[in-house]
Motif scaffolding. Structure first.
Motif, PDB file in Angstrom:
ATOM      1  N   TYR A 229     -27.150  39.434   0.458  1.00 26.59           N
ATOM      2  CA  TYR A 229     -26.640  40.624   1.147  1.00 26.59           C
ATOM      3  C   TYR A 229     -25.155  40.831   0.862  1.00 26.59           C
ATOM      4  O   TYR A 229     -24.360  39.904   1.018  1.00 26.59           O
ATOM      5  CB  TYR A 229     -26.852  40.493   2.656  1.00 26.59           C
ATOM      6  CG  TYR A 229     -28.310  40.401   3.025  1.00 26.59           C
ATOM      7  CD1 TYR A 229     -29.088  41.557   3.119  1.00 26.59           C
ATOM      8  CD2 TYR A 229     -28.911  39.162   3.231  1.00 26.59           C
ATOM      9  CE1 TYR A 229     -30.436  41.472   3.432  1.00 26.59           C
ATOM     10  CE2 TYR A 229     -30.257  39.072   3.550  1.00 26.59           C
ATOM     11  CZ  TYR A 229     -31.014  40.233   3.646  1.00 26.59           C
ATOM     12  OH  TYR A 229     -32.340  40.156   3.951  1.00 26.59           O
TER      13      TYR A 229
ATOM     14  N   SER B  90     -23.784  46.756  -8.130  1.00 29.46           N
ATOM     15  CA  SER B  90     -25.199  46.925  -8.480  1.00 29.46           C
ATOM     16  C   SER B  90     -25.370  47.022  -9.989  1.00 29.46           C
ATOM     17  O   SER B  90     -26.331  46.484 -10.547  1.00 29.46           O
ATOM     18  CB  SER B  90     -25.774  48.194  -7.847  1.00 29.46           C
ATOM     19  OG  SER B  90     -25.684  48.095  -6.474  1.00 29.46           O
TER      20      SER B  90
ATOM     21  N   GLN C 142     -27.409  46.075   0.368  1.00 30.81           N
ATOM     22  CA  GLN C 142     -26.195  46.381   1.126  1.00 30.81           C
ATOM     23  C   GLN C 142     -26.468  46.212   2.616  1.00 30.81           C
ATOM     24  O   GLN C 142     -27.528  46.574   3.108  1.00 30.81           O
ATOM     25  CB  GLN C 142     -25.759  47.838   0.875  1.00 30.81           C
ATOM     26  CG  GLN C 142     -24.468  48.178   1.593  1.00 30.81           C
ATOM     27  CD  GLN C 142     -24.062  49.648   1.449  1.00 30.81           C
ATOM     28  OE1 GLN C 142     -24.843  50.458   0.972  1.00 30.81           O
ATOM     29  NE2 GLN C 142     -22.869  49.969   1.879  1.00 30.81           N
TER      30      GLN C 142
ATOM     31  N   ILE D 187     -19.661  52.303  -0.299  1.00 35.62           N
ATOM     32  CA  ILE D 187     -20.747  52.538  -1.253  1.00 35.62           C
ATOM     33  C   ILE D 187     -20.245  52.473  -2.705  1.00 35.62           C
ATOM     34  O   ILE D 187     -20.988  52.093  -3.609  1.00 35.62           O
ATOM     35  CB  ILE D 187     -21.497  53.867  -0.947  1.00 35.62           C
ATOM     36  CG1 ILE D 187     -22.795  53.974  -1.746  1.00 35.62           C
ATOM     37  CG2 ILE D 187     -20.610  55.081  -1.138  1.00 35.62           C
ATOM     38  CD1 ILE D 187     -23.864  52.984  -1.392  1.00 35.62           C
TER      39      ILE D 187
ATOM     40  N   PHE E 154     -20.340  48.889  -3.646  1.00 37.26           N
ATOM     41  CA  PHE E 154     -21.735  48.472  -3.797  1.00 37.26           C
ATOM     42  C   PHE E 154     -22.300  48.969  -5.121  1.00 37.26           C
ATOM     43  O   PHE E 154     -22.985  48.227  -5.832  1.00 37.26           O
ATOM     44  CB  PHE E 154     -22.576  48.962  -2.608  1.00 37.26           C
ATOM     45  CG  PHE E 154     -23.982  48.451  -2.670  1.00 37.26           C
ATOM     46  CD1 PHE E 154     -24.260  47.122  -2.351  1.00 37.26           C
ATOM     47  CD2 PHE E 154     -25.017  49.264  -3.102  1.00 37.26           C
ATOM     48  CE1 PHE E 154     -25.556  46.621  -2.453  1.00 37.26           C
ATOM     49  CE2 PHE E 154     -26.308  48.766  -3.206  1.00 37.26           C
ATOM     50  CZ  PHE E 154     -26.582  47.448  -2.874  1.00 37.26           C
TER      51      PHE E 154
ATOM     52  N   ASP F  61     -24.408  47.178   6.051  1.00 40.05           N
ATOM     53  CA  ASP F  61     -23.201  47.807   6.590  1.00 40.05           C
ATOM     54  C   ASP F  61     -23.061  47.378   8.050  1.00 40.05           C
ATOM     55  O   ASP F  61     -23.418  48.133   8.948  1.00 40.05           O
ATOM     56  CB  ASP F  61     -23.319  49.329   6.443  1.00 40.05           C
ATOM     57  CG  ASP F  61     -22.036  50.031   6.826  1.00 40.05           C
ATOM     58  OD1 ASP F  61     -21.056  49.345   7.165  1.00 40.05           O
ATOM     59  OD2 ASP F  61     -22.019  51.274   6.784  1.00 40.05           O
TER      60      ASP F  61
ATOM     61  N   THR G 234     -20.802  45.403   3.264  1.00 40.07           N
ATOM     62  CA  THR G 234     -19.745  46.389   2.979  1.00 40.07           C
ATOM     63  C   THR G 234     -20.171  47.766   3.471  1.00 40.07           C
ATOM     64  O   THR G 234     -21.368  48.084   3.474  1.00 40.07           O
ATOM     65  CB  THR G 234     -19.424  46.464   1.467  1.00 40.07           C
ATOM     66  OG1 THR G 234     -18.360  47.389   1.260  1.00 40.07           O
ATOM     67  CG2 THR G 234     -20.604  46.876   0.621  1.00 40.07           C
TER      68      THR G 234
END
Ligand code: IMP
Length: 194
Positions: free
Chosen positions: A9, A22, A36, A15, A18, A38, A12
């Motif tokens: 995981y 990714s 992700q 985005i 992320f 959050d 964050t």
């Protein structure tokens, strides 16, 4: 392997971060699946991003079943601002932004800057924390340039591609040379050995 052991995981709310990760993750051919999360972390004011990252990681202890990590970055204008905004990067971005930063250094021809990042991982199988750091050096652009990236990217000219800001290159190019890309490669090498 249980499903939970297969997951990792990334805690964050950002985005953009992320998405950058990714891209690296999907190319790394790992046994893990990245997700992700959050959830709220506690961000303290400290002298180094490593201290901030450690506190943030510990602030979510017990809330996630499995291995998880956070990432904390800072932007340092070494010349002429002696490293400012550094650990105040988020605050400075929210208040004066890139335009305000450029106005502070308008009179200076010679600039030096760097991004630093720390990835702090809680590795569940060993119940231990690990850190991976990355740094990239460059200069400050005279103007805000480019539409890609995020944050300070439009004003940062990396030494290795001195004609383009981080906002004028692709995510793949940024990952190859960036603070985050370097730290992620260390992280991925560690995870591949586990
Ligand atoms: P954070 O606390 O790690 O999220 O980042 C601190 C500040 O630096 C935020 O305002 C981010 O937008 C900015 N920042 C973090 N990483 C980058 C990057 O790779 N490029 C540009 N700005 C960044």
């Amino acid at each position: 392997m249980k499903q939970e052991e297969n997951m990792i995981y990334f805690v964050t709310g950002n985005i953009n971060k992320f998405n950058e990760i990714s891209v690296i993750f999907s190319k790394a051919n790992m046994k893990y699946c990245l997700q992700q999360k959050d959830i709220k972390t506690i961000e303290i004011q400290a002298d180094t991003i490593k201290e901030v990252a450690l506190f943030k990681l510990n602030s979510i202890k017990g809330q996630i079943n499995g291995s998880y990590f956070i990432e904390d970055a800072g932007f340092f204008i070494d010349i002429p601002l002696n490293g400012f905004p550094g650990v105040y990067s988020s605050y400075v971005m929210k208040t004066i932004g890139n335009k305000g930063l450029l106005s502070l250094i308008d009179d200076f021809e010679n600039t030096k800057a760097h991004f630093s990042t720390v990835i702090a991982l809680h590795y569940k199988p060993l119940d231990k924390n690990f850190y991976f750091e990355g740094c990239v050096h460059g200069k400050i652009s005279k103007t805000i340039r480019g539409t890609g990236g995020f944050g300070f990217d439009p004003i940062f000219l990396p030494d290795i591609l001195p004609d383009r800001t981080f906002a004028e290159i692709t995510t793949e190019e940024k990952n190859r040379i960036s603070h985050r890309g370097k730290a992620w490669n260390k992280f991925i090498n560690f995870m591949k050995k586990t």
